[in-house]
Design a protein around this motif. Structure first.
Motif, PDB file in Angstrom:
ATOM      1  N   VAL A 161      45.832  31.283  -3.822  1.00 40.01           N
ATOM      2  CA  VAL A 161      44.399  31.106  -3.603  1.00 40.01           C
ATOM      3  C   VAL A 161      43.611  32.033  -4.534  1.00 40.01           C
ATOM      4  N   ILE A 165      40.752  31.002  -7.289  1.00 42.94           N
ATOM      5  CA  ILE A 165      39.376  31.506  -7.271  1.00 42.94           C
ATOM      6  C   ILE A 165      39.044  32.188  -8.606  1.00 42.94           C
ATOM      7  N   LEU A 168      40.090  26.530   1.277  1.00 43.97           N
ATOM      8  CA  LEU A 168      40.369  27.486   0.211  1.00 43.97           C
ATOM      9  C   LEU A 168      39.608  28.789   0.464  1.00 43.97           C
ATOM     10  N   LEU A 169      38.350  28.655   0.887  1.00 39.82           N
ATOM     11  CA  LEU A 169      37.506  29.833   1.117  1.00 39.82           C
ATOM     12  C   LEU A 169      37.954  30.627   2.324  1.00 39.82           C
ATOM     13  N   THR A 180      41.009  31.110   3.306  1.00 40.24           N
ATOM     14  CA  THR A 180      42.406  31.547   3.221  1.00 40.24           C
ATOM     15  C   THR A 180      42.531  32.809   2.373  1.00 40.24           C
ATOM     16  N   LYS A 181      43.475  33.664   2.764  1.00 37.82           N
ATOM     17  CA  LYS A 181      43.699  34.933   2.048  1.00 37.82           C
ATOM     18  C   LYS A 181      44.171  34.671   0.618  1.00 37.82           C
ATOM     19  N   ARG A 182      43.822  35.580  -0.303  1.00 41.30           N
ATOM     20  CA  ARG A 182      44.130  35.423  -1.723  1.00 41.30           C
ATOM     21  C   ARG A 182      45.611  35.241  -2.030  1.00 41.30           C
TER      22      ARG A 182
END
Lengths: 466, 466
Positions: free
Chosen positions: B168, B172, B206-207, B209-211
């Protein structure tokens, strides 16, 4: 993992390649429901999209519908109720235990809950609202107070609203940690402390912006916002025109009340175009699952109105009884004149009704459109007149009769173009839905003009009594 | 900042409160265009949404349209061409210099470019494609090869596709640094090295969820994917049913070809419902801005077909010339019987055509629906028969004539219900669009049955010659 079992297949496709529900699968569900086999029912129908389970329920018998919902238990998503015809839904709601219904509706998104509640009897509605937590029930009560077919009824109260001074990073961290996010969202709304709407940030914009930036810097001022009292059709027009996916709804004090998403609008657009078509055909708000009595009652109103327009046409004919008595050929030919006018009038009327609905017809182009319709009527009237004139002259070996009917057809075709346009325009100005009432008047006019012009011209030309 | 100038107002609202274009604003634009005042034109119409500028252009005269586009220069967004009626668009494309058109179309999203190109003459299309960069022109050529009204024509080739092993965080970071992102996107697509579609990740997911998470872990397998060759209506049905916002389109080798977004589908749904309505009214694919000749030509086909059905009805009447000669009242009353059948047949037909289009009518419920329609026909036939019978009996002081007409009305109403359902069903099975051809047959049947049953019953009952 699904088990494979020859006697009880669970791996059937829900839809066939034409997009219809798979008949074998329906059969399997039906069998499992009748066998009261909860486990098998859940395997077959436990993980359906609401649209599929709604349609499945429509195909089952009344008893099986209730049994299916009860066998699915927690696995049944009440959103399915928004995906079935109204009569099926009302019947099912009646047949299910009220507390199960209340619980199911309580779990829905607010716009879906309103959609289901608004068609219920007041008493049932109150009973269900009473069972809900007070925050939810007061939200729903408020939504139900908005007039039918307004934006307020479509509003979803599950949305994300944040203050303008938050940074993109803060927003993302909040979204990652929040546990009560809406099921699906496309925009973040920005509000001031009084909950007045300042703007919106689309998620693609949010994702493409550095963490340090304030959301007030990237938000878009909402150019196309909607008021709670705005008509659904006007809202639909905005979505369509500006290719929107969701839209903020505010009250008169500019406070954000909720949002409307495009999926609800797709239904509004569908319904709206359908209403025009059904209206022109003299059918009201009817579903294929309505009862016989309900259907007959709603359709006969229109038919009775048409009895009187038909009687008017008959009265015109009766004025020429003596004429027909002398020349029976007129009785044979007269329906042709009326029917030609009716058909060409219907063409102009359908185009006009649709153009009014899509706002393509207005004061600016009225004269241009009227001129066009009259010219089209004139051209087609001449063509049809000549064709019918030749046929009639040959059939009755009477060239003069051909000239008379050709003239009458031409007159009626031009008249039908004129009134096919003016009747819906006038009804619209008077605030009457042109789709509903136009046909009666246009048919009446083309019948009367058709019979009168033909019989009168014939009587005058041949010097017959009337 | 806009300057305020009393003589040349620039702060006019584009639309009035009813959602129509503001007449004063149109007037101001028109004046500025005629004065060749580029600066003022740009102030007034330089920053419009494509929908507004498309509609503005429609209201202007042919010369002013071209002048406006040229005065706007770079400020004119060719997307506006997708928002106007076809005749206006084609004329404007013809009037503008080809290189400006090519450049304008080159800047469009691929689905909009295809929408404009597909209606152009082959030669013009080739000329414009030749001016575009080769990647774009080959993409557009490929899209134009798909049959009309298929998913391939709606495909947008501007989308984001990433490998499944990205996290993720990587996604980003990519979105923050990329410079060529699509103008608007709602999902990220996940593909394997062969560009085969593995799944999709919605932006809200997507927003939230953790990186560190891999996108393969959060992607949804695309349950509702679409093939390039699938019919537009089937695609629309999927959007509607599953409340989608965008949908991946794949070729026969499962490779991701592009995406379709809901805004294009809204137009498809609108068009589709409109086509049914227009079809039933005997109007083809017609716009209010079509030329007189074009309109007349497209409408007369239908009218000529109806001349022959009307002649058939006339032939039936002519069989009873001697009967009418003895009893002219029959000529007065016979159109009532035909018209009642026509109206109730139209009701059943409209409901059936719509139910076929929305897949609400199928083999499973055909018998139930048929039974329902027949019962409705019977009930309404009895009601109408009694009403018309009493009126006729009173009018001609002849109770027996009342009985005869009542019977004929009942017969024709039941027949109309039967054929109002069976005609569209049969046409649909034969692969003919039921909306287009049903009216002719249903009207023919109700006319023939109406005239024949009434005249025959009367001749038989009263012992009249025929």
């Amino acid at each position: 993992m699904k088990e494979t079992d020859a006697a009880a297949p669970t791996d059937l496709a829900v839809r066939d390649e034409n997009g219809h529900l798979n008949a074998d699968w329906i059969q399997a569900v039906e069998t499992a429901v009748k066998a009261n086999d909860a486990e098998h029912v859940q395997e077959l129908a436990g993980d359906l999209h609401a649209a599929d389970s709604g349609e499945l329920i429509e195909t089952l018998s009344r008893e099986d519908r209730v049994a299916l919902v009860q066998l699915l238990g927690e696995g049944f998503d009440y959103t399915a109720l928004t995906e079935m015809d109204e009569p099926v839904r009302l019947q099912l709601l009646e047949d299910l235990p009220p507390d199960a219904v209340a619980q199911g509706i309580g779990e829905l998104e607010s716009d879906d809950a309103v959609f289901i509640l608004e068609d219920m009897e007041q008493a049932e509605q109150d009973m269900i609202l009473a069972e809900l937590p007070s925050v939810e029930s007061s939200q729903l009560r408020r939504a139900l107070e908005y007039p039918e077919d307004t934006a307020g009824r479509l509003v979803q109260t599950d949305f994300i609203a944040l203050p303008p001074f938050w940074t993109v990073g803060q927003v993302i961290d909040y979204l990652r940690s929040a546990t009560d996010l809406p099921e699906r969202f496309y925009e973040i709304y920005v509000v001031d402390p009084g909950f007045r709407l300042l703007g919106a940030v689309s998620l693609d914009k949010l994702l493409a912006t550095k963490r340090s930036k304030k959301i007030s810097k990237i938000m878009e001022e909402t150019r196309h916002l909607v008021r709670v009292n705005e008509d659904q059709e006007a809202v639909a027009r905005k979505f369509e025109r500006y290719n929107l996916v969701s839209l903020a709804v505010t009250d008169d004090a500019d406070r954000l009340v909720g949002i409307i998403t495009v999926d609800d609008i797709v239904d509004v657009i569908q319904e709206e175009a359908e209403e025009d078509m059904m209206g022109l055909a003299g059918v009201g708000d009817e579903e294929i699952s309505d009862s016989v009595f309900e259907t007959a009652r709603s359709r006969i109103t229109w038919l009775v109105v048409n009895v009187f327009t038909a009687l008017l046409a008959a009265t015109v004919i009766s004025m020429f009884e003596n004429t027909i008595d002398v020349m029976v050929a007129l009785a044979v030919l007269m329906p042709i004149v009326a029917s030609m006018g009716g058909n060409s009038g219907t063409q102009t009327m359908a185009v006009t009704v649709r153009a009014i609905a899509t706002q393509d017809l207005n004061k600016r182009n009225l004269w241009r459109v009227l001129r066009r319709e009259l010219l089209v009527g004139l051209m087609n009237g001449i063509g049809l007149g000549i064709l019918i004139g030749i046929i009639a002259a040959t059939w009755f070996a009477n060239p003069e009769l051909g000239v008379v009917i050709a003239t009458a057809v031409l007159l009626n075709t031009v008249c039908s173009a004129l009134f096919g346009l003016l009747v819906p325009m006038t009804l619209n100005r008077l605030g009457v839905d042109p789709a509903l009432a136009s046909s009666v008047f246009v048919t009446m006019i083309t019948d009367v003009v058709g019979f009168f012009s033909f019989l009168f011209l014939a009587a005058w030309w041949f010097g017959l009594p009337f």
